[in-house]
Scaffold this motif. Structure first.
Motif, PDB file in Angstrom:
ATOM      1  N   UNK A  38       0.819  -1.212   0.000  1.00 13.75           N
ATOM      2  CA  UNK A  38       0.000   0.000   0.000  1.00 13.75           C
ATOM      3  C   UNK A  38       0.852   1.261   0.000  1.00 13.75           C
ATOM      4  N   UNK A  39       1.957   1.237   0.757  1.00 13.16           N
ATOM      5  CA  UNK A  39       2.877   2.381   0.752  1.00 13.16           C
ATOM      6  C   UNK A  39       3.527   2.506  -0.628  1.00 13.16           C
ATOM      7  N   UNK A  40       3.813   1.380  -1.258  1.00 10.56           N
ATOM      8  CA  UNK A  40       4.452   1.399  -2.574  1.00 10.56           C
ATOM      9  C   UNK A  40       3.534   1.968  -3.650  1.00 10.56           C
ATOM     10  N   UNK A  41       2.229   1.977  -3.396  1.00  7.05           N
ATOM     11  CA  UNK A  41       1.310   2.575  -4.375  1.00  7.05           C
ATOM     12  C   UNK A  41       1.618   4.052  -4.598  1.00  7.05           C
ATOM     13  N   UNK A  42       2.123   4.718  -3.563  1.00  4.97           N
ATOM     14  CA  UNK A  42       2.441   6.145  -3.673  1.00  4.97           C
ATOM     15  C   UNK A  42       3.806   6.391  -4.309  1.00  4.97           C
ATOM     16  N   UNK A  43       4.649   5.368  -4.336  1.00  2.00           N
ATOM     17  CA  UNK A  43       5.993   5.523  -4.900  1.00  2.00           C
ATOM     18  C   UNK A  43       6.027   4.962  -6.317  1.00  2.00           C
ATOM     19  N   UNK A  44       6.482   5.747  -7.281  1.00  2.00           N
ATOM     20  CA  UNK A  44       6.420   5.293  -8.671  1.00  2.00           C
ATOM     21  C   UNK A  44       7.460   4.231  -9.040  1.00  2.00           C
ATOM     22  N   UNK A  45       8.530   4.110  -8.292  1.00  2.00           N
ATOM     23  CA  UNK A  45       9.622   3.213  -8.668  1.00  2.00           C
ATOM     24  C   UNK A  45       9.436   1.809  -8.102  1.00  2.00           C
ATOM     25  N   UNK A  46       8.824   1.692  -6.946  1.00  3.28           N
ATOM     26  CA  UNK A  46       8.707   0.421  -6.237  1.00  3.28           C
ATOM     27  C   UNK A  46       7.522  -0.388  -6.782  1.00  3.28           C
ATOM     28  N   UNK A  47       7.702  -1.698  -7.042  1.00  2.00           N
ATOM     29  CA  UNK A  47       6.574  -2.504  -7.513  1.00  2.00           C
ATOM     30  C   UNK A  47       5.538  -2.712  -6.399  1.00  2.00           C
ATOM     31  N   UNK A  48       4.262  -2.647  -6.755  1.00  6.24           N
ATOM     32  CA  UNK A  48       3.194  -2.751  -5.768  1.00  6.24           C
ATOM     33  C   UNK A  48       2.544  -4.132  -5.758  1.00  6.24           C
ATOM     34  N   UNK A  49       2.434  -4.761  -6.907  1.00  7.63           N
ATOM     35  CA  UNK A  49       1.654  -5.990  -7.024  1.00  7.63           C
ATOM     36  C   UNK A  49       2.281  -7.156  -6.250  1.00  7.63           C
ATOM     37  N   UNK A  50       3.580  -7.271  -6.283  1.00 11.16           N
ATOM     38  CA  UNK A  50       4.235  -8.412  -5.644  1.00 11.16           C
ATOM     39  C   UNK A  50       4.023  -8.439  -4.133  1.00 11.16           C
ATOM     40  N   UNK A  51       4.290  -7.354  -3.392  1.00  9.63           N
ATOM     41  CA  UNK A  51       4.045  -7.432  -1.949  1.00  9.63           C
ATOM     42  C   UNK A  51       2.568  -7.572  -1.595  1.00  9.63           C
ATOM     43  N   UNK A  52       1.681  -6.976  -2.384  1.00 11.72           N
ATOM     44  CA  UNK A  52       0.249  -7.114  -2.119  1.00 11.72           C
ATOM     45  C   UNK A  52      -0.216  -8.554  -2.324  1.00 11.72           C
ATOM     46  N   UNK A  53       0.218  -9.183  -3.415  1.00  8.21           N
ATOM     47  CA  UNK A  53      -0.173 -10.568  -3.688  1.00  8.21           C
ATOM     48  C   UNK A  53       0.421 -11.528  -2.661  1.00  8.21           C
ATOM     49  N   UNK A  54       1.692 -11.346  -2.325  1.00  9.67           N
ATOM     50  CA  UNK A  54       2.333 -12.214  -1.333  1.00  9.67           C
ATOM     51  C   UNK A  54       1.688 -12.022   0.042  1.00  9.67           C
ATOM     52  N   UNK A  55       1.367 -10.791   0.393  1.00  5.12           N
ATOM     53  CA  UNK A  55       0.698 -10.529   1.666  1.00  5.12           C
ATOM     54  C   UNK A  55      -0.682 -11.160   1.720  1.00  5.12           C
ATOM     55  N   UNK A  56      -1.430 -11.068   0.609  1.00  3.60           N
ATOM     56  CA  UNK A  56      -2.755 -11.689   0.571  1.00  3.60           C
ATOM     57  C   UNK A  56      -2.650 -13.203   0.682  1.00  3.60           C
ATOM     58  N   UNK A  57      -1.660 -13.793   0.040  1.00  2.00           N
ATOM     59  CA  UNK A  57      -1.484 -15.249   0.121  1.00  2.00           C
ATOM     60  C   UNK A  57      -1.124 -15.676   1.547  1.00  2.00           C
ATOM     61  N   UNK A  58      -0.240 -14.935   2.205  1.00  2.00           N
ATOM     62  CA  UNK A  58       0.128 -15.280   3.579  1.00  2.00           C
ATOM     63  C   UNK A  58      -1.041 -15.069   4.539  1.00  2.00           C
ATOM     64  N   UNK A  59      -1.802 -14.003   4.329  1.00  2.00           N
ATOM     65  CA  UNK A  59      -2.969 -13.778   5.181  1.00  2.00           C
ATOM     66  C   UNK A  59      -4.030 -14.853   4.961  1.00  2.00           C
ATOM     67  N   UNK A  60      -4.133 -15.374   3.729  1.00  2.00           N
ATOM     68  CA  UNK A  60      -5.100 -16.442   3.477  1.00  2.00           C
ATOM     69  C   UNK A  60      -4.686 -17.745   4.167  1.00  2.00           C
ATOM     70  N   UNK A  61      -3.395 -17.898   4.420  1.00  2.00           N
ATOM     71  CA  UNK A  61      -2.936 -19.052   5.202  1.00  2.00           C
ATOM     72  C   UNK A  61      -3.296 -18.894   6.672  1.00  2.00           C
ATOM     73  N   UNK A  62      -3.281 -17.668   7.148  1.00  2.00           N
ATOM     74  CA  UNK A  62      -3.573 -17.414   8.553  1.00  2.00           C
ATOM     75  C   UNK A  62      -5.068 -17.411   8.827  1.00  2.00           C
TER      76      UNK A  62
END
Length: 112
Positions: A43-67
């Motif tokens: 979510x923080x990376x959404x504001x930064x143009x250089x940092x990829x956003x999709x990878x941490x969001x997808x990995x976070x959603x996958x880990x949260x779905x395990x929990x």
């Protein structure tokens, strides 16, 4: 529960399949913390143009779905429209769940 509701529930279980056996509580707490951190980074990376956003969001959603089984079921129903998005997420979840089950010593309970 009425007979019709039981049949609907059984049909739903047949079509969706069983959920994975639960992980130990301490593993789920660790996954929740790490998944939340990755979602925040995404979510923080959404504001930064250089940092990829999709990878941490997808990995976070996958880990949260395990929990959380509720989040897993929510993601499964919402991403049904986009199988190209759901399949990698489910594959990642299965691999991580198997690894964590093996490492934590959690065994699959056999139902008769």
């Amino acid at each position: 529960m009425t007979e019709e509701a039981k049949q609907t529930h059984e049909r739903r279980d047949e079509t969706t399949g069983p959920l994975d056996p639960p992980l130990p509580t301490w593993v789920r707490a660790l996954l929740f913390a790490l998944g939340s951190l990755l979602v925040l980074v995404g979510l923080v990376a959404l504001a930064l143009p250089v940092v990829p956003q999709a990878l941490p969001l997808a990995a976070g959603a996958a880990l949260l779905s395990l929990a959380s089984d509720r989040l897993y079921l929510f993601l499964r129903t919402r991403l049904r429209r986009w199988p190209w998005l759901w399949r990698p997420l489910r594959s990642f979840r299965i691999q991580v769940h198997r690894l964590l089950s093996r490492l934590s010593g959690a065994s699959r309970s056999d139902k008769d």
